[in-house]
Design an enzyme around this catalytic site. Sequence first.
Site, PDB file in Angstrom:
ATOM      1  N   GLU A   1     -24.821 -92.905  45.679  1.00 19.85           N
ATOM      2  CA  GLU A   1     -24.336 -94.296  45.648  1.00 19.85           C
ATOM      3  C   GLU A   1     -24.025 -94.754  44.218  1.00 19.85           C
ATOM      4  O   GLU A   1     -24.442 -94.112  43.243  1.00 19.85           O
ATOM      5  CB  GLU A   1     -25.359 -95.244  46.294  1.00 19.85           C
ATOM      6  CG  GLU A   1     -26.660 -95.336  45.532  1.00 19.85           C
ATOM      7  CD  GLU A   1     -27.369 -96.670  45.727  1.00 19.85           C
ATOM      8  OE1 GLU A   1     -26.733 -97.735  45.574  1.00 19.85           O
ATOM      9  OE2 GLU A   1     -28.583 -96.636  46.009  1.00 19.85           O
TER      10      GLU A   1
ATOM     11  N   LYS B   1     -39.104-100.145  47.512  1.00 13.05           N
ATOM     12  CA  LYS B   1     -39.982-100.837  46.560  1.00 13.05           C
ATOM     13  C   LYS B   1     -40.797-101.900  47.268  1.00 13.05           C
ATOM     14  O   LYS B   1     -40.326-102.514  48.218  1.00 13.05           O
ATOM     15  CB  LYS B   1     -39.121-101.552  45.521  1.00 13.05           C
ATOM     16  CG  LYS B   1     -38.487-100.637  44.531  1.00 13.05           C
ATOM     17  CD  LYS B   1     -38.047-101.450  43.325  1.00 13.05           C
ATOM     18  CE  LYS B   1     -37.539-100.549  42.244  1.00 13.05           C
ATOM     19  NZ  LYS B   1     -36.198-100.026  42.542  1.00 13.05           N
TER      20      LYS B   1
HETATM   21  N1  PSU Z   1     -33.422-100.578  45.617  1.00 12.61           N
HETATM   22  C1  PSU Z   1     -33.633 -99.882  44.477  1.00 12.61           C
HETATM   23  N2  PSU Z   1     -32.581 -99.619  43.651  1.00 12.61           N
HETATM   24  C2  PSU Z   1     -31.304-100.031  43.944  1.00 12.61           C
HETATM   25  C3  PSU Z   1     -31.100-100.748  45.171  1.00 12.61           C
HETATM   26  C4  PSU Z   1     -32.170-100.998  45.954  1.00 12.61           C
HETATM   27  O1  PSU Z   1     -34.747 -99.511  44.205  1.00 12.61           O
HETATM   28  O2  PSU Z   1     -30.387 -99.779  43.164  1.00 12.61           O
HETATM   29  C5  PSU Z   1     -29.698-101.160  45.541  1.00 12.61           C
HETATM   30  C6  PSU Z   1     -29.111-100.150  46.540  1.00 12.61           C
HETATM   31  O3  PSU Z   1     -27.723-100.031  46.300  1.00 12.61           O
HETATM   32  C7  PSU Z   1     -29.327-100.841  47.878  1.00 12.61           C
HETATM   33  C8  PSU Z   1     -29.143-102.281  47.510  1.00 12.61           C
HETATM   34  O4  PSU Z   1     -28.435-100.421  48.878  1.00 12.61           O
HETATM   35  O5  PSU Z   1     -29.736-102.411  46.219  1.00 12.61           O
HETATM   36  C9  PSU Z   1     -29.769-103.218  48.493  1.00 12.61           C
HETATM   37  O6  PSU Z   1     -29.412-104.515  48.205  1.00 12.61           O
HETATM   38  P1  PSU Z   1     -29.781-105.698  49.229  1.00 12.61           P
HETATM   39  O7  PSU Z   1     -31.255-105.794  49.186  1.00 12.61           O
HETATM   40  O8  PSU Z   1     -29.076-106.908  48.692  1.00 12.61           O
HETATM   41  O9  PSU Z   1     -29.272-105.260  50.564  1.00 12.61           O
END
Ligand code: PSU
Length: 309
Positions: free
Chosen positions: A28, A163
């Site tokens: 990603e 996390k």
């Molecule tokens: N969690 C991490 N590192 C990240 C992300 C999440 O530890 O870089 C990023 C990933 O791209 C994930 C996104 O798909 O954040 C999720 O965002 P949201 O919670 O807004 O869906």
Amino acid sequence: MNAYKKYLDVSPEVSEALKAGKPVVALESTIISHGMPYPKNVETALQVEKIVRENGAVPATIAVIGGRLKAGIGCDEIDYLGKTGLAVTKASRRDLCILAAQKKDGAATVAATMIIAAMAGIKVFATGGIGGVHRGAETTMDISADLEELAKTNVLVVCAGAKSILDLGLTLEYLETRGVPVVGYKTEELPAFYTRSSGFKTDCRMDSPKEIAAAFYAKLAMGLQGGMVAANPIPEEFAMDKEYIDKSIQAALEKMKTLGITGKRTTPFLLDEIQKITGGKSLESNIRLVYNNARLASEIACELSALEN
Ligand code: PSU
Ligand code: MN
């Protein structure tokens, strides 16, 4: 009609590998632009590609460039996304059609990466952590689109769990409801990203890439739509002290509340804030666990292509 092909660019290397039935691993790009500071983000992204190659697979870093859905971007594009950072659109499922119409750039989240990987024919994907059900979701309704994507798109995601900025218990419940298998690699627990355990059990434990590939192969063969999570704990030597990281996460969550940050800014804010609070210690752990996931994903991709060919 495969009308989506009109929007998709698969790099020549990835396309050839897929045609030949060789293992390919999707990566990603939100982790590059929104997950880590420059230039560590670019160095890490390039090193992850190298690790995938060393483990017998072809890397396909995924992003949206000029409105094109790209499966396999080059060093220049990775550098651009890393340098531009938060100024690049964080692109999830809902954003793809907008970026395509407006011919804009976007860094792909786990959800968007799964979508583009599936369009290209890539079945295995490595990242750091997936999005999940946020703490307080019972009032904010903040549930990552990553979880919905896992329910409907046929891509196996290798991650170090999620996390504990998230509610990990509710995240597992949500995945269960949506029929997403969560397998612990050499563990019975869902890892909590910076630490090897969370106190929450996964559905099952598997001890080899081959076993994980066989399960996903069976899922696809049965026509059970959706992905699967392979949760790979951070190597012991890079794991953080649980009390220390929990305290840092708590402080980050409180600051977020005070500043009134919500919606798609939530996750990037927390990631950045934790890195600031821990003085970069968490960044080192983050990088190491991504390497570890790239290795496992490559091994699974190799086993999967052996089953398919
Ligand atoms: N969690 C991490 N590192 C990240 C992300 C999440 O530890 O870089 C990023 C990933 O791209 C994930 C996104 O798909 O954040 C999720 O965002 P949201 O919670 O807004 O869906
Ligand atoms: Mn959200």
